[in-house]
Design a protein around this motif. Structure first.
Motif, PDB file in Angstrom:
ATOM      1  N   TRP A  49     -30.171   7.406 -29.101  1.00  0.00           N
ATOM      2  CA  TRP A  49     -28.931   8.135 -29.358  1.00  0.00           C
ATOM      3  C   TRP A  49     -27.735   7.195 -29.390  1.00  0.00           C
ATOM      4  O   TRP A  49     -27.542   6.410 -28.468  1.00  0.00           O
ATOM      5  N   ALA A  50     -26.917   7.303 -30.450  1.00  0.00           N
ATOM      6  CA  ALA A  50     -25.673   6.532 -30.556  1.00  0.00           C
ATOM      7  C   ALA A  50     -25.914   5.055 -30.276  1.00  0.00           C
ATOM      8  O   ALA A  50     -25.119   4.407 -29.583  1.00  0.00           O
ATOM      9  N   ARG A  59     -30.006  12.788 -23.860  1.00  0.00           N
ATOM     10  CA  ARG A  59     -30.530  12.645 -22.500  1.00  0.00           C
ATOM     11  C   ARG A  59     -31.323  11.346 -22.375  1.00  0.00           C
ATOM     12  O   ARG A  59     -31.344  10.715 -21.324  1.00  0.00           O
ATOM     13  N   ALA A  63     -20.083   9.110 -26.513  1.00  0.00           N
ATOM     14  CA  ALA A  63     -21.320   9.462 -27.203  1.00  0.00           C
ATOM     15  C   ALA A  63     -21.898  10.799 -26.775  1.00  0.00           C
ATOM     16  O   ALA A  63     -22.732  11.353 -27.486  1.00  0.00           O
ATOM     17  N   LEU A  78     -22.617  19.554 -27.490  1.00  0.00           N
ATOM     18  CA  LEU A  78     -23.731  19.132 -28.342  1.00  0.00           C
ATOM     19  C   LEU A  78     -24.681  20.296 -28.595  1.00  0.00           C
ATOM     20  O   LEU A  78     -24.852  21.171 -27.747  1.00  0.00           O
ATOM     21  N   SER A  79     -25.345  20.266 -29.743  1.00  0.00           N
ATOM     22  CA  SER A  79     -26.405  21.236 -30.036  1.00  0.00           C
ATOM     23  C   SER A  79     -27.593  20.954 -29.120  1.00  0.00           C
ATOM     24  O   SER A  79     -27.654  19.895 -28.478  1.00  0.00           O
ATOM     25  N   TRP A  80     -28.578  21.889 -29.087  1.00  0.00           N
ATOM     26  CA  TRP A  80     -29.721  21.691 -28.184  1.00  0.00           C
ATOM     27  C   TRP A  80     -30.455  20.394 -28.511  1.00  0.00           C
ATOM     28  O   TRP A  80     -30.876  19.658 -27.613  1.00  0.00           O
ATOM     29  N   VAL A  81     -30.577  20.066 -29.807  1.00  0.00           N
ATOM     30  CA  VAL A  81     -31.369  18.906 -30.189  1.00  0.00           C
ATOM     31  C   VAL A  81     -30.610  17.617 -29.872  1.00  0.00           C
ATOM     32  O   VAL A  81     -31.202  16.628 -29.407  1.00  0.00           O
ATOM     33  N   SER A  82     -29.293  17.606 -30.081  1.00  0.00           N
ATOM     34  CA  SER A  82     -28.501  16.423 -29.768  1.00  0.00           C
ATOM     35  C   SER A  82     -28.457  16.206 -28.264  1.00  0.00           C
ATOM     36  O   SER A  82     -28.535  15.063 -27.787  1.00  0.00           O
ATOM     37  N   GLU A  83     -28.349  17.292 -27.510  1.00  0.00           N
ATOM     38  CA  GLU A  83     -28.316  17.180 -26.049  1.00  0.00           C
ATOM     39  C   GLU A  83     -29.611  16.563 -25.526  1.00  0.00           C
ATOM     40  O   GLU A  83     -29.592  15.680 -24.661  1.00  0.00           O
ATOM     41  N   GLU A  84     -30.733  16.994 -26.074  1.00  0.00           N
ATOM     42  CA  GLU A  84     -32.015  16.469 -25.631  1.00  0.00           C
ATOM     43  C   GLU A  84     -32.165  14.999 -26.024  1.00  0.00           C
ATOM     44  O   GLU A  84     -32.672  14.178 -25.259  1.00  0.00           O
ATOM     45  N   LYS A  85     -31.718  14.653 -27.218  1.00  0.00           N
ATOM     46  CA  LYS A  85     -31.814  13.256 -27.657  1.00  0.00           C
ATOM     47  C   LYS A  85     -30.883  12.376 -26.828  1.00  0.00           C
ATOM     48  O   LYS A  85     -31.237  11.271 -26.427  1.00  0.00           O
TER      49      LYS A  85
END
Lengths: 282, 257
Positions: B54-55, B106, B92, B97-104
């Protein structure tokens, strides 16, 4: 070398999921402890696999379409299984799958706390599929339809990574022996290799879980052995990633699991540098 | 007066926009005084964000700039690293965040980073000292009169893997510190330091392997100063031939004289 085609937005890969939604999937799995039915395990497995695929594609600007997704349920016939805005669709870009779960649950997960320990944290878990148990198990028809989708994909992407078919079932086919159709499916090839068929066998048998075996010796019954025989060997790159994940795989391991987790297959795909032994506490 | 020349060649992965380039490079030189213009110390850095995190481009830029500016040094690494990690997190990982961005997110951001500090000699025309540290698979090459004097941390192409150790934004800081590799050496006027991220570093080591040594003429197109268009053309041809992996490609050189 086969199975090394780059997976990218310009040249995506294709997943075709087959979910057994027959009445026999209503039986309890394994030892029966916890009251988990085979259908519950199948729904959980596909939801987690789709979640893993979406997360692998996620970037700051959005979900990159590295994958195209088809999910076919088979019980009373074979039909696309997504609901809602994705109903009836096949070969769906992964970004649309990420955008349209049926609902998003909140679950508790243990995550690293940054100081070498673990802490409980609420995480959002998307649900696309609920357990379904109704009707027969037309596995031959499912493989036939999967082959149609795979062929269509290969025609559009002749040099890309070949389709990956993942079949979630209790193995009790009601429309004949699916072996020949599974073989036909596995002969469909892109320039990078033959279609891969992986099987997740969900069973009421009390035998221990098995992951990616090289032979049938630990498999408890004829259904498991048949599904194992129908499963593709893991390509060399998949084997090396499986070993990095500390899975006990040996040469000749097949894409087959018995009452175990198939979602880890997503980690075997190479779509860019991944943090291997990352410099952080676990 | 001793002079330094610094230049960089870079290109994003084929199929990616410039904004999706996830490598980073930076340099900073200190001078005794603006009147004399003599440099005292120069730091150069490269970083390579892991595509599947991520980022990671943002993380790579933070690391490269901090390293070049002396804000990520071995003697104060833990504290400085914590500050960088906090800065990354603030930018970052926003709240919505959406559910998928939040999980990524993490899983955090990850990058390889390498930095070298070159210090001016005590006497004009004499030898100087240099030091470098790395986490991951970015490489440093020290060249002298067309010969490869040092190759750090890798000396052979087969040392590269698909899953290198990387510097992550999450997890235990002490573990991070323990995975840093350091090296020191001497340099003479005319030496050149070449820092590269993994695709270019692997390409260089494969050419060295093929030729049985560093062949200046074979490597000039990659390592010598090029316009963006010239380097993009070379990279495109090298990728099509299969010699260069399709990945963000970065090389920064510091030449002493």
């Amino acid at each position: 070398m086969p199975y090394t085609a780059e997976i990218s937005r310009a040249q995506p890969a294709c997943f075709i999921f087959l979910i057994d939604q027959s009445g026999s999937m209503g039986d309890q799995i394994g030892s029966g402890e916890g009251g988990v039915r085979k259908a519950d395990a199948a729904a959980d497995a596909i939801n987690r696999t789709l979640q893993n695929l979406c997360v692998r594609c996620a970037r700051e600007e959005g979900v990159r379409n590295f994958f195209s997704i088809t999910v076919l349920g088979y019980s009373q016939g074979v039909r696309p299984a997504f609901g809602g805005p994705l109903a009836g669709k096949e070969l769906i870009p992964i970004s649309e799958v990420a955008e349209h779960p049926a609902r998003v649950d909140t679950r508790t997960k243990r995550v690293p706390d940054g100081a070498g320990g673990l802490v409980e944290q609420s995480v959002r878990f998307p649900i696309w599929f609920e357990p379904v148990t109704n009707g027969d198990t037309p596995m031959c028809a499912a493989f036939y339809k999967a082959a149609e989708v795979a062929k269509s994909w290969i025609d559009q992407h002749p040099n890309g990574f070949p389709p990956i078919v993942m079949n979630f079932t209790d193995g009790e086919s009601s429309d004949g022996d699916p072996s020949a159709l599974a073989s036909t499916l596995r002969t469909l090839s892109s320039g990078d290799g033959a279609t891969l068929l992986f099987n997740l066998h969900l069973s009421s048998h009390r035998a221990s879980p098995v992951e990616f075996p090289s032979d049938e010796s630990r498999l408890p019954d004829s259904y498991a052995k048949l599904l194992f025989q129908m499963s593709s060997p893991l390509p060399p790159l998949f084997l090396s990633f499986a070993r990095e994940e500390r899975l006990p795989v040996s040469d000749g391991a097949r894409g087959f699991v018995f009452n175990a987790d198939l979602a880890s297959v997503v980690k075997f795909l190479n779509i860019g540098t991944r943090p291997g032994g990352s410099a952080q506490g676990r | 007066m001793m002079a330094l020349t610094v230049y960089a060649n870079w290109a994003p992965k084929s199929g990616h926009r410039d904004s999706e380039y996830e490598d980073a490079f930076a340099f900073r030189c200190g001078c005794r005084s603006t009147d004399q213009g003599d440099w005292t110390r120069c730091r150069i850095a490269v970083a390579d964000g892991a595509t599947d995190s991520w980022a990671s481009g943002r993380w790579a830029r933070l690391l490269a700039r901090a390293a070049a500016q002396g804000r990520l040094t071995p003697n104060r690494f833990a504290d400085q690293f914590r500050r960088l990690r906090t800065r990354w997190h603030r930018k970052a990982v926003p709240a919505d965040l959406s559910w998928v961005s939040e999980e990524k997110a993490r899983g955090g951001g990850h990058a390889a980073v390498l930095t070298a500090t070159i210090r001016s000699p005590k006497k004009p025309g004499g030898e100087g000292v240099w030091s470098a540290w790395v986490i991951g698979d970015c490489c440093l090459f020290q060249l002298r009169a067309g010969q490869l004097v040092t190759s750090f941390p890798y000396a052979r192409p087969e040392e590269f893997t698909c899953s290198p150790i990387l510097l992550g934004t999450a997890g235990d800081v002490d573990t991070v510190t323990s995975l840093r590799t350091e090296l020191k050496g001497n340099w003479r006027p005319g030496d050149e330091f070449v820092l590269a991220t993994d695709a270019m570093a692997l390409w260089i080591l494969e050419r060295v392997d093929e030729a049985g040594g560093y062949d200046e003429s074979a490597l000039a197109d990659a390592v010598r100063p090029r316009t963006r268009a010239e380097f993009a053309a070379w990279v495109g041809q090298a990728r099509r031939s299969g010699q260069l992996r399709n990945d963000d490609t970065t090389v920064i050189s510091l030449k002493t004289s």
